[in-house]
Each structure stands twice: as C-alpha cells, then as structure tokens.
Design a protein around this motif. Structure first.
Motif, PDB file in Angstrom:
ATOM      1  N   PHE A  74     -10.242 -11.072   8.990  1.00  0.00           N
ATOM      2  CA  PHE A  74      -9.008 -10.948   8.663  1.00  0.00           C
ATOM      3  C   PHE A  74      -8.205 -10.398   9.861  1.00  0.00           C
ATOM      4  O   PHE A  74      -8.847  -9.838  10.833  1.00  0.00           O
ATOM      5  N   ALA A  75      -6.916 -10.393   9.700  1.00  0.00           N
ATOM      6  CA  ALA A  75      -6.027 -10.006  10.938  1.00  0.00           C
ATOM      7  C   ALA A  75      -5.652  -8.602  10.500  1.00  0.00           C
ATOM      8  O   ALA A  75      -5.386  -8.177   9.523  1.00  0.00           O
ATOM      9  N   THR A  76      -5.322  -7.919  11.839  1.00  0.00           N
ATOM     10  CA  THR A  76      -4.854  -6.412  11.430  1.00  0.00           C
ATOM     11  C   THR A  76      -3.497  -6.266  11.927  1.00  0.00           C
ATOM     12  O   THR A  76      -2.720  -5.224  11.946  1.00  0.00           O
ATOM     13  N   ALA A  77      -2.878  -6.981  12.726  1.00  0.00           N
ATOM     14  CA  ALA A  77      -1.465  -6.820  13.350  1.00  0.00           C
ATOM     15  C   ALA A  77      -0.554  -6.667  12.532  1.00  0.00           C
ATOM     16  O   ALA A  77      -0.504  -7.295  11.513  1.00  0.00           O
ATOM     17  N   GLY A  78       0.334  -5.764  12.775  1.00  0.00           N
ATOM     18  CA  GLY A  78       1.490  -5.358  12.055  1.00  0.00           C
ATOM     19  C   GLY A  78       2.572  -6.051  12.146  1.00  0.00           C
ATOM     20  O   GLY A  78       3.533  -5.539  12.471  1.00  0.00           O
ATOM     21  N   ASN A 196      -3.773  12.085  14.662  1.00  0.00           N
ATOM     22  CA  ASN A 196      -4.688  10.967  14.868  1.00  0.00           C
ATOM     23  C   ASN A 196      -4.600   9.922  13.577  1.00  0.00           C
ATOM     24  O   ASN A 196      -4.188  10.185  12.672  1.00  0.00           O
ATOM     25  N   GLY A 197      -5.337   8.798  13.664  1.00  0.00           N
ATOM     26  CA  GLY A 197      -5.390   8.095  12.466  1.00  0.00           C
ATOM     27  C   GLY A 197      -6.184   8.470  11.555  1.00  0.00           C
ATOM     28  O   GLY A 197      -7.068   9.168  11.698  1.00  0.00           O
ATOM     29  N   ILE A 198      -5.521   8.454  10.371  1.00  0.00           N
ATOM     30  CA  ILE A 198      -6.213   9.111   9.213  1.00  0.00           C
ATOM     31  C   ILE A 198      -5.852   8.352   7.721  1.00  0.00           C
ATOM     32  O   ILE A 198      -4.634   7.954   7.890  1.00  0.00           O
ATOM     33  N   SER A 213      -1.475   7.361   7.109  1.00  0.00           N
ATOM     34  CA  SER A 213      -0.689   7.552   8.374  1.00  0.00           C
ATOM     35  C   SER A 213      -0.301   6.440   8.949  1.00  0.00           C
ATOM     36  O   SER A 213      -0.921   5.812   9.855  1.00  0.00           O
ATOM     37  N   THR A 214       0.671   5.609   8.554  1.00  0.00           N
ATOM     38  CA  THR A 214       0.930   4.226   9.007  1.00  0.00           C
ATOM     39  C   THR A 214       2.471   4.015   9.169  1.00  0.00           C
ATOM     40  O   THR A 214       3.240   4.464   8.554  1.00  0.00           O
ATOM     41  N   GLN A 215       2.815   2.997  10.143  1.00  0.00           N
ATOM     42  CA  GLN A 215       4.117   2.533  10.476  1.00  0.00           C
ATOM     43  C   GLN A 215       4.529   1.547   9.439  1.00  0.00           C
ATOM     44  O   GLN A 215       5.848   1.150   8.986  1.00  0.00           O
ATOM     45  N   ILE A 216       3.521   0.882   8.612  1.00  0.00           N
ATOM     46  CA  ILE A 216       4.016  -0.373   8.231  1.00  0.00           C
ATOM     47  C   ILE A 216       3.308  -0.699   6.697  1.00  0.00           C
ATOM     48  O   ILE A 216       2.429  -1.382   6.456  1.00  0.00           O
ATOM     49  N   PRO A 217       3.805   0.302   5.859  1.00  0.00           N
ATOM     50  CA  PRO A 217       2.963   0.436   4.573  1.00  0.00           C
ATOM     51  C   PRO A 217       2.815  -1.016   3.853  1.00  0.00           C
ATOM     52  O   PRO A 217       1.935  -1.396   3.319  1.00  0.00           O
ATOM     53  N   HIS A 218       4.014  -1.944   3.726  1.00  0.00           N
ATOM     54  CA  HIS A 218       3.790  -3.025   2.915  1.00  0.00           C
ATOM     55  C   HIS A 218       2.940  -4.072   3.670  1.00  0.00           C
ATOM     56  O   HIS A 218       2.237  -4.938   3.111  1.00  0.00           O
ATOM     57  N   ILE A 219       3.004  -4.122   4.985  1.00  0.00           N
ATOM     58  CA  ILE A 219       2.215  -4.926   5.684  1.00  0.00           C
ATOM     59  C   ILE A 219       0.543  -4.451   5.544  1.00  0.00           C
ATOM     60  O   ILE A 219      -0.285  -5.562   5.462  1.00  0.00           O
ATOM     61  N   ALA A 252      -3.178  -2.408  10.832  1.00  0.00           N
ATOM     62  CA  ALA A 252      -4.217  -1.978  10.090  1.00  0.00           C
ATOM     63  C   ALA A 252      -5.242  -1.390  10.949  1.00  0.00           C
ATOM     64  O   ALA A 252      -6.145  -2.065  11.461  1.00  0.00           O
ATOM     65  N   LEU A 253      -5.549  -0.032  10.864  1.00  0.00           N
ATOM     66  CA  LEU A 253      -6.513   0.743  11.686  1.00  0.00           C
ATOM     67  C   LEU A 253      -7.727   0.643  10.671  1.00  0.00           C
ATOM     68  O   LEU A 253      -8.516  -0.168  10.527  1.00  0.00           O
TER      69      LEU A 253
END
Length: 761
Positions: A74-78, A196-198, A213-219, A252-253
């Motif tokens: 899968f791809a992870t880019a936002g 940190n990423g969580i 903790s994300t900038q892009i919830p729908h993505i 998507a981390l």
C-alpha cells in the motif's frame, strides 16, 4: 470585522492550562502497548525469526512477524486519492517487511501489557538475515550494476522527468555569453516536532477506530483501509490536538499497523508510541537533494539559457516520492523566468531512512541551490546581487502555463525593497567589505517562490459544516486540521465575518473524526486558510440565507430587507435591530408551527492556485579560526496576501525562520557509511537550535490581497523556511569570500573550505 485583527488563539487557554487533550491523554489505561522490532541490516531479507523466548516474557500478549501480515502493498503518502491509477502514490509498503530496505525497517511487533515487558521481549527475538549489497548514495544507486532495492524500479529510479522550455542548445550559441555552473547539496534533516508519532486503535460497533496524531485524518483513514484490505467505511479515524507535524505527519506512519494489531487481539486497544529515536529513523525525513545548475548570462545581466539537474534521495520507500523534487523543478522556471530552460529531475531509492514531506516541500532545497547559484553568478561577473535579482525576478503579470497562476503584483521587488531597508543592507555591505581580521561580518539575501495548495496536480476540495446553537453561537467543523499553526483561530475569524456573528460566538471543533467531520484532505501545502476560506464562505452564505428566511417567519420582514450583523437580525433600511440570533434560533428550533434546526454544509472544489512570495536578509558573524558562523540578525519579508491574524502570521514566520536557521547551520542526520545506521537519532547528538542559539528575528509583510481568494489570503505556513538558508550562506560568502555549496555551514564543512581558500593556514 474580525479578519485582519490579532485576536487571541481560540485554543490558547486549553493548551497553556494543560486541559487540551492530545492522543496520549485519551489512551485507555488498560490498553496493550506495542513495540516494533527494527532491522539491524541496511538491505537483505529476513530468513527466519525465533520468537519462543520472547513469548515467555510475562505480559506478552502476542508477537506478530513479517511472515504473518498480509502480503499486499500500500501507499503511505498524504496525497488526495486519484481514480486514475497513473496518478496514485507508490504502493511499496507492507505492514511489516520481510525484505529489509534500511537499517531500522519494521520486521516484527510485540504486543504486551506494558512498555517494559514489550521492550524486554524485543531483545529476545532471534532474527536470521540474508544480506544483500546496500547503497546509500543516489549516484551509486543509479548505476547499472548497483543493488536493486525495489524490483519495479530499474536502476532504483522512482521517476525521471523533464521540464524544458524554448531551445536551449540554440540559445547557448549566442555570442558574448558567460557560462557559470555549480553543484549544491542539502542534507537529510528531521522535523523534530515536540510530540512524537503516536496512535492507538481499537474495535467498536463493527469498526476499527484509530486515534492518531496526524495532519490528514481522511487520507489516513483511506490508507488504513487499503493496508488492511477492508472497506474504507470500516475505518474511523480520530485526530485530537496534535503537537506539531511539519509534514512528517502528512503520511500514514504507524496508523495502519495499529489498526491491524487491534484486529489480532480481539479489538482490544493497542498503542503504538514511537520513541524519539524511532521518530528520527523510522518515520520520515527531509529529502537530501543534490543539484547542478548551469547558467548562460549576457553581459547586461540577463539570462540567455539555464539548465538544472536535480537528484533526490528518497530513501527506502516511496512515500511522497517524486513530487518533492518536481516542485523545485517547476519553481526553477518561475523564480527567474527565462525563455530557454533545460531542466530534469531524478528521484532515487537508496537504503536510507525514508524521506517524505517536510515544511517547504522541496523548495528549501531548491532555493538553496538557485539562490546560492544566483550569488555565485553575481560574484563571478561583478554584478550587484540585489540589483541582479531586481532585474531578473518574476515580473508583475507573469502567467504560468501549467498552474495558470498569475502574478498580480510586483511582490518580489516590493519585498526586496522592504528587506533591504530593514537590514540597512547597502551600508552594511560597504562596511563589511575587505575585512581581514579573525571575526568577520557579512550580509546576504535570497528570494523564494511558493504557491498555495496542490491544484492542478491533485484534488483541492474543502467541506464545511455550520450549526446554529440555541444561544445563537455557531459551531464549525472542517477537515483542515489544526496542528499548532493557529488555523482554528483563522477559521473562527473568517466564519464570524462571513456569517455576521461575534468572534466569541464561533466554536471551532478542533478534533477531527472521519465519521462526523465533513471531507477535506487536511493540513499540508500551506493550503488550510486559503482552501477553508472557500468552503467557509460558501457555507456561511447558505447558513445566513436560512437564518434570514427563518427571520422572515419570525419578524414578517422580507429576507432581502434583512441582514445579520454581530449576531443581530437588522433591517437594512433603517438599521433597526429586530431580534437577536439567540432569540431567533431558540424560537425556530422549538416552534410548534415550524421547527427547524438551522444548519448548513457545503463543499467547494478549488480550481485555482496563488503565488506566495518573499525574501530573507541575513547578517552573520564568522569566527575564521573556529570555522564557525553565527547569525546575528535575520529578516523575512512576505507577500502572503491579506493577513487574517497578524500576530499568528508573525509567529508562523518565526517558527519557519528557526527551521531555516537549523537547516543552514547545524542540522544534519549522519549515517554509518557501511551499515546506513543513523548515528545521531536523538536530541543530544542531532544539533537542534534552542532559543539561546537564535538571533534577532524580524518579519515584515506586504499585504497584496489575492484576487481569487474570498478573504485575499494565500499561503504562509511553509514559505518562511524557504529562503533563510541561502541568505545565510550568501552572508557567509560576503563575509569571507568563501561560498559553501553544501549545508549545514558548521565547522565540519567550513573548516576544509577555509583551509582551501587560505583563510586558515
């Protein structure tokens, strides 16, 4: 009117008092804790894994290895999803990886009742690897006999694109041209956000709920579904307050892995909380980009032809891939327009940690190369570098044939003039000429180019929901996430003006929840205020009409004769207040004759873009013997359109300038040349600046309103970090006569240059 005023942040009290809830604050105390086992080779394959000893550790619930997870990638880019497969991001990740591609790759996970037991179990897992040759350098990776990192990327090239204009070969034959060329290199750096990423995940009511903790919830919701192979609606993504992201969380981390883990333990909550070391190595970094620029310059200081080759080190996985360096490629044409340009860019896999989005999205690297080269041209040909920029920089009326952006103002020159005066540039340039002592001072400048959002490359869409409460206040939901930059405050100001209510009566729902929040793609590309302004305006118009229609039933006055001002229903003719919005909302909701909940929700697809320009002026002090440069003053000047909140705008600039100083002077991730292991994955060894290391910082704004924007605003979040590094480099050049073409400008890099140029014997 509230737009244009320095109002207090709507989230200020909650954050300073500690009442704002971040992801860590919401975790179920009974949640399991998961810890990832990271590979200890740069390239190879996991042959076998013995987990028997680890399973005996008290508190271990389950261990999942790279052999257990789904095999699809899968791809992870936002980035927004595209229905066109050719425009979809690179799908080269698995939840855990059997094929190891960098030192730190994810190969197994321990789920335990607490962190201590999970870490203890990690140490007992025995891994057998098959080693493959590794490659860390872009140019080595591109060789025909180099090791292949991904089977579908020959020579490890993710993408190779061209952006040519005119006839370069014919243009360079013009008599009297001077050819100037140079190589310029920027390092790998990390975002170093406070939080940190969580993330954590659990199952509830048939859904997998991921809190992150994300900038892009729908993505991220979509990516989690794709990673698990489940319908998108089965995932619910919740974003609480976030402690910074700067682009690292535009990816998507570990959210897909957390979503998968909860399904393996009966839906019990599972937490993935990365350490600072893991955040450095196993999330994302800024791309190292190496550029070669050639310019053919006429005696009058104009360009006949220009060429650019840019090589981007993407690390082990695709993430945002080629889009980073491609943005710089597009910038090359526009910053200094030239009729004849030959430009190409490569993005290449290596066995380094994965690079992704970071504040500026390739433009800080591009500006370092272009603006260092600009200074080199002027020094070699004897031009005044300020006047050279004034002559060649993008003029008013410029129209880009791809983006269709138009430069409506002479912003560049306005910004340069303001910065020149604020720095007292001319006098300092003369005063610092021909220095011979150990301590030398210098001043330098650099300009930057930026745009707003991602159209026409990707979808730009923003949705907004507004609800009138019984007391006449308005609650607003947007997917343009607040990540610390002050977006929620700007949205509240715009809403108050667009609807016609008081600022204090607007409540922004800061937490995004994909089951509730209307669709939007999140926080990136300095898009939030610009994009949200469209959906806020459209939704406010619809809501205001519904309010005035309800007011007609309540007051018997024609809706066309009414207006909503500061929360009052006012008759236009005589300005008489007929009722308050509170009175109207309460009556309308509870009316026995016509009950209505006053709401509106609208989507606006944005099909335009906007230029955001500016410059930096830097003053430095260089200790020759120590090969150490210190910034004593830094000035940024921005045309970001109409300022929604001047105080927040200035704070944004200070943050970006700070990141620019770090890129220029101290920050660089270091790697073991044999194993690719990150050597300074902590805040002791990674030289991040503190307030004590910062100079006097000054910000000026040129408010040229963007005519395509409802409130005249355009991007500001990322631009402040784009031009400080080359301005600092050029100031060091003017102080010492030495032009450093590789960042950072620390003693390690400056010392050999000073020796080479005879400054140190």
């Amino acid at each position: 009117m509230y737009v244009g005023k320095s109002l207090n942040r709507v989230d200020a009290y909650g954050k300073v008092s500690g009442r704002a809830k971040y992801t860590e604050d919401l975790i179920d105390p009974n949640a399991y804790r998961a810890k990832v086992l990271h590979a200890t080779i740069p390239h190879g394959r996991v042959v076998s894994m013995n987990i028997d000893k680890a399973l005996t550790v008290d508190g271990v619930v389950k261990i999942i290895t790279c052999f257990d997870v789904p095999e699809h990638t899968f791809a992870t880019a936002g980035h927004p999803w595209s229905v066109d497969p050719a425009h979809q991001d690179i799908a080269d990740r698995r939840l855990l990886n059997e094929h190891v591609r960098f030192y730190g790759d994810d190969i197994a996970v321990v789920i335990a009742t607490d962190d201590v037991q999970a870490k203890k179990a990690l140490k007992l897992i025995e891994v057998e690897y098959e080693d493959y040759p590794a490659v860390f350098d872009v140019f080595e990776a591109m060789k025909s006999d180099g090791p292949l990192i991904h089977d579908d990327a020959p020579h490890n090239i993710i993408s190779h694109t061209f952006n040519n204009r005119g006839d370069f070969e014919a243009a360079i034959k013009e008599p009297g041209l001077t050819k100037i060329e140079g190589w310029y290199d920027t390092p790998v750096v990390q975002h170093v956000h406070i939080e940190n990423g969580i993330c954590y995940a659990y199952e509830e009511q048939g859904k997998i709920v991921v809190v992150a903790s994300t900038q892009i919830p729908h993505i991220v919701r979509r990516v989690c579904a794709q990673a698990l192979g489940v319908p998108w609606g089965k995932i619910r993504l919740v974003k609480p307050y976030i402690g910074g992201g700067f682009g690292n969380k535009q990816d998507a981390l570990y959210e897909p892995l957390a979503a998968y883990l909860t399904t393996q333990v009966g839906g019990h909550p599972v937490v993935l909380d990365t350490s600072r070391e893991e955040t450095f190595v196993s999330t994302r970094t800024r791309h190292q980009i190496t550029s070669h620029i050639t310019s053919y310059v006429r005696p009058d200081g104009t360009f006949a032809a220009r060429a650019l080759e840019a090589y981007s080190n993407n690390g082990a996985y695709g993430s945002h891939g080629h889009s980073i360096v491609a943005k710089g490629l597009g910038c090359f044409h526009q910053l200094y327009p030239c009729d004849n340009v030959k430009a190409e860019a490569y993005t290449v896999y290596t066995n380094r940690p994965t690079a992704g989005a970071m504040r500026g999205y390739g433009i800080p690297q591009a500006m370092f190369a272009v603006e260092s080269h600009t200074e080199d041209i002027c020094r070699q040909m004897g031009f005044d570098s300020y006047e050279f920029r004034m002559k060649n920089v993008m003029p008013k009326g410029y129209h880009d044939p791809f983006s269709h952006n138009e430069n409506y103002y002479d912003s560049f020159r306005e910004c340069l003039e303001v910065g020149r005066k604020a720095m007292d540039y001319d006098n300092k340039l003369k005063a610092y000429a021909n220095q011979t002592g150990n301590i030398r001072k210098g001043v330098g400048c650099a300009v930057f180019w930026y745009n707003t959002g991602v159209y026409p490359i990707s979808l730009e869409s923003s949705s907004c929901r507004m609800i009138v409460n019984q007391d006449g206040s308005i609650q607003v939901q947007l997917a343009e996430t607040e990540i610390g930059q002050g977006g929620d405050t700007a949205y509240a100001q715009m809403t108050a003006d667009a609807v016609g209510v008081k600022f204090d009566d607007v409540y922004i729902i800061s937490q995004q929840d994909t089951d509730i929040t209307p669709f939007g793609t999140g926080a990136y590309a300095s898009r939030q205020t610009f994009m949200a302004s469209f959906s806020i305006t459209k939704t406010a118009k619809a809501l205001k009409q519904r309010i005035l229609d309800a007011a007609y039933r309540y007051t018997k006055n024609n809706p066309d004769s009414l207006d909503l001002i500061e929360g009052n229903i006012v008759r236009k003719g005589d300005g008489r207040v007929l009722c308050t919005l509170e009175e109207l909302a309460t009556h309308t909701l509870y009316s026995m004759e016509y009950s209505e909940h006053l709401t509106a929700e609208e989507t606006y697809q944005i099909k335009n873009n906007a230029y955001s320009f500016g410059c930096s002026f830097a003053e430095v002090e260089v200790d020759i013997a120590l090969a150490k440069a210190k910034v004593t003053k830094l000035i940024n000047v921005h045309d970001c359109g109409k300022l929604i909140n001047p105080q927040l705008a200035e704070a944004q600039c200070h943050g970006g300038m700070s990141m620019g100083i770090g890129l220029a002077l101290t920050e660089e991730m270091k790697f073991d040349p044999k194993t690719g292991r990150t050597l300074n994955d902590n805040l002791l060894d990674y030289k991040l600046g503190t307030p004590m290391d910062h100079p006097e910082m000054e910000v000026h704004f040129i408010e040229n309103p963007e005519p395509t924007s409802p409130f005249g605003t355009k991007s500001l979040g990322e631009p402040p970090t784009c031009s400080p590094a080359p301005a600092i480099r050029n100031a060091v050049l003017n102080a010492t006569g030495v032009g450093a073409n590789r960042l950072p400008l620390n003693p390690h890099n400056l010392f050999p240059l000073f020796v080479e140029h005879g400054l140190i014997k």
